[in-house]
Scaffold this motif. Structure first.
Motif, PDB file in Angstrom:
ATOM      1  N   LYS A 299       0.990  -1.187   0.021  1.00  0.00           N
ATOM      2  CA  LYS A 299      -0.003  -0.083   0.027  1.00  0.00           C
ATOM      3  C   LYS A 299       0.889   1.266  -0.133  1.00  0.00           C
ATOM      4  O   LYS A 299       0.354   2.292  -0.588  1.00  0.00           O
ATOM      5  CB  LYS A 299      -1.084   0.066   1.242  1.00  0.00           C
ATOM      6  N   SER A 300       1.966   1.266   0.559  1.00  0.00           N
ATOM      7  CA  SER A 300       2.933   2.338   0.584  1.00  0.00           C
ATOM      8  C   SER A 300       3.653   2.632  -0.679  1.00  0.00           C
ATOM      9  O   SER A 300       4.224   3.817  -0.770  1.00  0.00           O
ATOM     10  CB  SER A 300       4.017   2.052   1.793  1.00  0.00           C
ATOM     11  N   LEU A 301       3.352   1.821  -1.617  1.00  0.00           N
ATOM     12  CA  LEU A 301       4.138   2.002  -3.004  1.00  0.00           C
ATOM     13  C   LEU A 301       3.051   2.836  -3.941  1.00  0.00           C
ATOM     14  O   LEU A 301       3.539   3.006  -5.025  1.00  0.00           O
ATOM     15  CB  LEU A 301       4.548   0.621  -3.605  1.00  0.00           C
ATOM     16  N   ILE A 302       1.900   2.831  -3.512  1.00  0.00           N
ATOM     17  CA  ILE A 302       0.862   3.555  -4.535  1.00  0.00           C
ATOM     18  C   ILE A 302       1.125   4.977  -4.323  1.00  0.00           C
ATOM     19  O   ILE A 302       1.333   5.693  -3.230  1.00  0.00           O
ATOM     20  CB  ILE A 302      -0.549   3.524  -3.821  1.00  0.00           C
ATOM     21  N   ASP A 303       1.369   5.505  -5.484  1.00  0.00           N
ATOM     22  CA  ASP A 303       1.733   7.113  -5.593  1.00  0.00           C
ATOM     23  C   ASP A 303       0.510   7.622  -6.610  1.00  0.00           C
ATOM     24  O   ASP A 303       0.536   7.555  -7.848  1.00  0.00           O
ATOM     25  CB  ASP A 303       2.911   7.507  -6.203  1.00  0.00           C
ATOM     26  N   PRO A 304      -0.418   8.596  -6.104  1.00  0.00           N
ATOM     27  CA  PRO A 304      -1.514   8.969  -6.852  1.00  0.00           C
ATOM     28  C   PRO A 304      -0.958  10.337  -7.564  1.00  0.00           C
ATOM     29  O   PRO A 304      -1.942  11.130  -8.086  1.00  0.00           O
ATOM     30  CB  PRO A 304      -2.750   9.083  -5.968  1.00  0.00           C
TER      31      PRO A 304
END
Length: 311
Positions: A299-304
């Motif tokens: 989840k911490s790898l998601i960059d919106p």
């Protein structure tokens, strides 16, 4: 008229990309190093020659571009849902900046009709080929779960597509779990789909970007995504023209390309918390089965940061 407007929009965006993005231009025209697979929107973008400041590196399957990230060889890469998880578990750093709508019919279990298999349960004790760490790795997990089976109930053969195809054709394996366009290439009389990912896995595409590119080339990344989105939408709106352009790029016949694209080409989509949760569920499943060495916080790898480009 809509196609003309879309094409004009692409040309404007290409002009921006060739200038490296507003405020990001450099005299030496810095390149965005793109890792792609021989299918999907990136292949269409490459075939149309619209990303002038992109340099292209071809990979056979999703795990390979993640290794290229580790080597510092690419800035942005395309994978399925499993490779980012295996890569993160291996300590490779990146961010996930875009995804696609689900593509459940784009991966499947193929068997020979004369073997008499009617369900996945019939593969108990049989040899099943797949590419380790690719999207089909998660499909296998879900198939085993749905059929109340364990991974030890089958003989897993970890083979890359180029190895698995002859093994399947020559009956050295009983089943092959594979994705398009290899899936479409293998379809012929005597071969049938035992199961696809419908109801089991979303089989999304993901775009990964290196931390260095996010820091040093944000304008290039943004402009690349804009053109990528425009070209993908154009291809979905004009599937026959897309087939004519992609078939030579993919080195496959138009019939094979048409069949694969009809079920597997989907629009790009932004990433958000729900995508992070979806990937985290997959990662936790791999952890529970000891398919990866440690728990990873996907989840911490998601960059919106680029979601506005993709909505």
């Amino acid at each position: 008229m809509r196609r003309v407007i879309a094409l004009l929009g692409i040309l404007v965006l290409v002009g921006n990309l060739s200038a490296c993005g507003g405020g990001e231009a450099k005299a030496d025209k810095e390149q965005l190093r793109v890792g792609y697979q021989r299918f999907g929107g990136q292949s269409l973008l490459k075939a149309r020659g619209l990303a002038e400041n992109a340099t292209w590196s071809l990979f056979e399957s999703g795990p390979a571009p993640t290794e290229a990230f580790k080597a510092g060889a690419i800035d942005i890469g395309q994978t399925g849902e499993a490779p980012p998880i295996f890569a993160a578990a291996g300590g490779i750093t990146f961010k996930i900046i875009a995804t696609s709508e689900p593509v459940p019919k784009g991966e499947a279990v193929l068997v020979k009709e004369d073997r008499g298999f009617t369900s996945f349960k019939d593969l108990r004790g049989k040899k099943v080929a797949l590419n380790k760490g690719s999207n089909v790795n998660w499909l296998l997990v879900k198939l085993l779960e749905a059929n109340d089976m364990k991974i030890t109930d089958i003989q897993v053969q970890y083979l890359k597509p180029a190895e698995a195809r002859p093994a399947f054709d020559n009956d050295q394996v009983d089943a092959w779990i594979i994705w398009d366009p290899y899936f479409s290439l293998a379809e012929r009389p005597g071969v049938k789909v035992l199961a696809d990912a419908t109801g089991l896995a979303n089989n999304r595409e993901y775009l990964l970007v290196s931390p260095e590119a996010l820091k040093n080339k944000p304008g290039l990344v943004r402009d690349y995504l804009k053109v990528y989105r425009e070209v993908t939408d154009w291809g979905i709106a004009d599937p026959e023209e897309r087939v004519k352009i992609l078939a030579p790029e993919l080195k496959i016949s138009e019939d094979v390309a048409r069949r694969a694209l009809a079920r597997s080409a989907q629009p790009l989509a932004p990433v958000d918390a729900s995508i992070g949760e979806e990937l985290q569920q997959i990662a936790d499943g791999f952890t529970d089965l000891a398919l990866i060495p440690r728990k990873v916080d996907v989840k911490s790898l998601i960059d919106p940061a680029f979601s506005d480009v993709l909505k």
